[in-house]
Design an enzyme around this catalytic site. Sequence first.
Site, short mmCIF file in Angstrom:
data_model
loop_
_atom_site.label_atom_id
_atom_site.label_comp_id
_atom_site.label_asym_id
_atom_site.label_seq_id
_atom_site.Cartn_x
_atom_site.Cartn_y
_atom_site.Cartn_z
N TYR A 14 2.62 4.85 6.91
CA TYR A 14 3.78 5.69 6.65
C TYR A 14 3.64 7.01 7.40
O TYR A 14 2.53 7.47 7.70
CB TYR A 14 3.89 6.01 5.16
CG TYR A 14 4.51 4.94 4.30
CD1 TYR A 14 5.79 4.45 4.56
CD2 TYR A 14 3.83 4.44 3.19
CE1 TYR A 14 6.37 3.50 3.75
CE2 TYR A 14 4.40 3.48 2.37
CZ TYR A 14 5.68 3.00 2.66
OH TYR A 14 6.25 2.06 1.84
N GLU A 119 12.76 0.03 2.12
CA GLU A 119 13.23 -0.65 0.90
C GLU A 119 14.58 -0.10 0.46
O GLU A 119 14.81 0.18 -0.73
CB GLU A 119 12.19 -0.52 -0.21
CG GLU A 119 10.87 -1.18 0.14
CD GLU A 119 9.79 -1.00 -0.91
OE1 GLU A 119 8.91 -1.87 -1.01
OE2 GLU A 119 9.84 -0.01 -1.65
N GLU A 199 4.62 -5.93 3.05
CA GLU A 199 3.83 -5.29 2.00
C GLU A 199 3.31 -6.36 1.05
O GLU A 199 3.97 -6.74 0.08
CB GLU A 199 4.65 -4.26 1.19
CG GLU A 199 4.87 -2.94 1.87
CD GLU A 199 5.45 -1.89 0.91
OE1 GLU A 199 5.40 -2.11 -0.32
OE2 GLU A 199 5.96 -0.87 1.40
N TYR A 264 -5.94 1.92 -5.93
CA TYR A 264 -5.05 0.77 -5.81
C TYR A 264 -5.75 -0.58 -6.00
O TYR A 264 -5.16 -1.63 -5.76
CB TYR A 264 -4.35 0.79 -4.43
CG TYR A 264 -2.95 0.23 -4.43
CD1 TYR A 264 -1.88 1.00 -4.84
CD2 TYR A 264 -2.69 -1.07 -4.01
CE1 TYR A 264 -0.58 0.50 -4.83
CE2 TYR A 264 -1.41 -1.59 -4.00
CZ TYR A 264 -0.35 -0.80 -4.42
OH TYR A 264 0.92 -1.30 -4.41
#
Length: 596
Positions: A14, A119, A199, A264
Amino acid sequence: MKVKAAGLNAIETYVMWNVHEPTPGSFVFDGEADLPAFIEMAQSVGLLVVLRTGPYACAEWEMGGLPWWLLKSRTIKLRTSDPNYLLFVTRWFSVLLSRMRPLLYSNGGPIISVQVENEYGSYPACDRNYTSYLRDLLKKYLVDDVVLFTTDGDGDSYLECGTVPNVYPTVDFGVTDDAASAFQIQRHYAPNGPLVNSEFYPGWLDHWGEPHSTVPTDDIVSTMRQFFQLGANFNFYMFHGGTNFGFTSGADPPYQPCPTSYDYDAPLSEAGDVTPKYMAIRQLIADSTGTTPPPVPPNTEKFAYGSVEMGIVSTLYDLTQMVDPVYGYYPLSFEDLNQPYGFVAYETLLPVDVPTPTSLYLAGVRDRAHVFVQRTLFGIFSRMNGDQSVAIAGSSGDRLLILVENQGRLNYGDMLNDNKGIVHNVTLNGSLLTDWLHYPLNFTQWIHERSSLSSAPAKRRAETKARANAKAPDPWSLAMPNLFEGLFTIPSNLTEGKDTFLYLPTWTKGQVWLNGFNLGRYWTVMGPQQTLFVPGSLLRPAPAFNNLIIFELDFAPCFAQQLCVVRFVDTPIINGTVPAHASARAPPPAGRWDAA
């Protein structure tokens, strides 16, 4: 190197607009924000790059990567073709994309594809003029030298508004027993071309007060086998866990703030360490491709530096005296005050006697507030808990002080216009309170001075010792926001700092700075995160002192000096105990992508 050693051939990243344009028209591409250097580093180890330029990212990051200052306009319509919004997007893309063009694959760089928005099919605006404008803007600066793509959940309702004409659509989803069905949704919008899960979730995100999320390795490997059988392309989100240092962690709706750690449960941990999950993925990729990946680099050494004594250096009321207040007849927001993040203290005087506890209506507080009358704490307001009011009492003319904490702007959903501070009027027993003084607390200069190598650390260390020998603070004074400081050195046999983790087991909630660097938020009593990751590069070798500053909001364990300590340990704790009311959450099934 560890990504390459896993058998992967590309990095997807990103671009956070709010990192690169922290204030309007001021662009940053150096230091930690040196995006071109990161891309060139990826190329140097043989990795291609997939660039996600946004301008919106999500990623459990403050405001989804959008700059806070967009909200200085109360009428701006984010992620739409609103001219007020597009004016800033156009300026930002003109700066960003001119720097990215030389790094395209066609120009000898590693960038092979660029994402259009992110998205967008989940965003209610469904403004096709906006997404087409972004596509055209990308083409203007990148010409036709790169593949443009979109990412959306594997459902027709998402791709219906998420796809853009002449842009390749991809899907995202997690572990599943039926990857073919998920990809079939992509085929509704891309009858030809590669199957792409842009993703694929090998882990999941966390919220304060909820158990740490995990995804079983066997399920990941099983889904990957299906990808290889289908000839599909896939990108791990996240492959390398990370840290939302400073004030960069965001929040999910209705209001669930995210912790500092973005580990994560990724194949590479928050500290970049190889995990059993990593090794299983690496083995499957090697078996499925018939290739031998490079050797895996070793994990960095972790070091337990031990305890550091802390001492109080400033109270909340001291801090307000260091700030020139701003007057407002009604409460002003953080954005009105040009306060991007952190804390603002709001002050007014009680207009009447309040002899018995009476409702102070605070539904406009974003996000958490300590409410004092004449230095007595009457309650802590929490947006996260859905609070509406706090009961207070006092006399006419008493000082009402409300310290408001911005816990992170919403990063997902249709409420991205998440202004901070007190954003609606405050009433006492139904009567409007006016004539407010605002104290924006900006610690930057003060902390820089305290953290400077030239700021007489020996003298301040002596002051700390003097505080340790003094009478213990009144426990009531510890139940309010205070600044604490500690000084320490690392072992003299270390020529450079080693990675470590700051553990605050008896502290409650607050913010930590090390040598002027904002490590992030801690909230020990809420969990699951209990330690803050500290990269070794932040530490000064001996004989230089290291400066640790804590802004404890709720309660510090300093009623006895021997308890007023923190510890540096060599093992992270990100799966700690959470409050009893919290329930375990499963990671997303196939098709659920809406919080990533």
